[in-house]
Write a protein that holds these residues in place. Structure first.
Motif, mmCIF file in Angstrom:
data_model
loop_
_atom_site.group_PDB
_atom_site.id
_atom_site.type_symbol
_atom_site.label_atom_id
_atom_site.label_comp_id
_atom_site.label_asym_id
_atom_site.label_seq_id
_atom_site.Cartn_x
_atom_site.Cartn_y
_atom_site.Cartn_z
ATOM 1 N N PHE A 83 0.830 -1.200 0.000
ATOM 2 C CA PHE A 83 0.000 0.000 0.000
ATOM 3 C C PHE A 83 0.870 1.257 0.000
ATOM 4 C CE2 PHE A 83 -3.391 -2.629 2.350
ATOM 5 C CZ PHE A 83 -3.974 -3.035 1.163
ATOM 6 N N GLN A 104 -9.420 -2.358 0.687
ATOM 7 C CA GLN A 104 -8.406 -1.427 1.185
ATOM 8 C C GLN A 104 -7.825 -0.577 0.056
ATOM 9 O OE1 GLN A 104 -5.735 -3.068 4.381
ATOM 10 N NE2 GLN A 104 -6.834 -4.959 3.853
ATOM 11 N N LEU A 105 -7.598 -1.177 -1.099
ATOM 12 C CA LEU A 105 -7.081 -0.423 -2.245
ATOM 13 C C LEU A 105 -8.066 0.665 -2.651
ATOM 14 C CD1 LEU A 105 -5.596 -3.355 -4.336
ATOM 15 C CD2 LEU A 105 -4.305 -1.371 -3.494
#
Length: 167
Positions: A83, A104-105
């Motif tokens: 990330f 999450q991305l």
């Protein structure tokens, strides 16, 4: 596993701002790859990432990251280094990605894009450049370009606000 190696390509100062002044959209796109030629990795266990800066006219490798051997075990801690590496990327192309990583991305503003294992990065870059040239970007790219260029209507809203001069 944490980041093992990270190579960043330094460009002459002003290159990015020159592209912006010419009205060229410029986005960063990442590819999960072991050989930096093909997309051949699952996002969570990717051992490498190739990050490109893309405009209508050119696609330049700006960063290569190596993470080492990683299992597809659902462990979330191994994703943190990825990330961080993807900061500023509009999308990451991979052979697959787990649902938690996808969520999450997206929360980070990076669109995961699944492509067939072995898809050539150069082919994907050409497709993306065609989208930019023909003004037919996929939704994630249109959002990235709009974020980069800013919302032109915000100036209209500011102009209609009352002004107070300090004296």
């Amino acid at each position: 596993m944490t980041l093992q190696r990270r190579l960043q390509v330094i460009t002459p100062s002003g290159t990015e701002s020159a592209a912006m002044e010419e009205g060229n959209a410029m986005i960063r796109v990442a590819f999960a790859s072991t050989d930096m030629i093909r997309v051949d990795q699952h996002f969570g266990s990717a051992r490498g990432m190739a990050i490109y800066r893309l405009t209508q006219e050119c696609a330049d490798l700006v960063e290569a990251a190596q993470f080492g051997e990683q299992a597809q075990d659902g462990g979330e801690d191994k994703l943190l280094a990825k990330f961080e590496c993807l900061e500023g990327c509009a999308a990451v192309y991979c052979a697959a990605a787990g649902s938690s990583a996808v969520k999450q991305l997206l929360a980070l503003g990076t669109q995961p894009v699944r492509v067939s294992h072995g898809t050539r990065i150069s082919d994907l870059l050409r497709e993306l450049q065609t989208c930019l040239k023909e003004h037919t970007p996929p939704p994630w790219m249109a959002k990235a370009v709009q974020r980069q260029q800013g919302d032109p209507s915000r100036f209209d809203a500011m102009a209609s606000e009352p002004w107070e001069e300090e004296g």
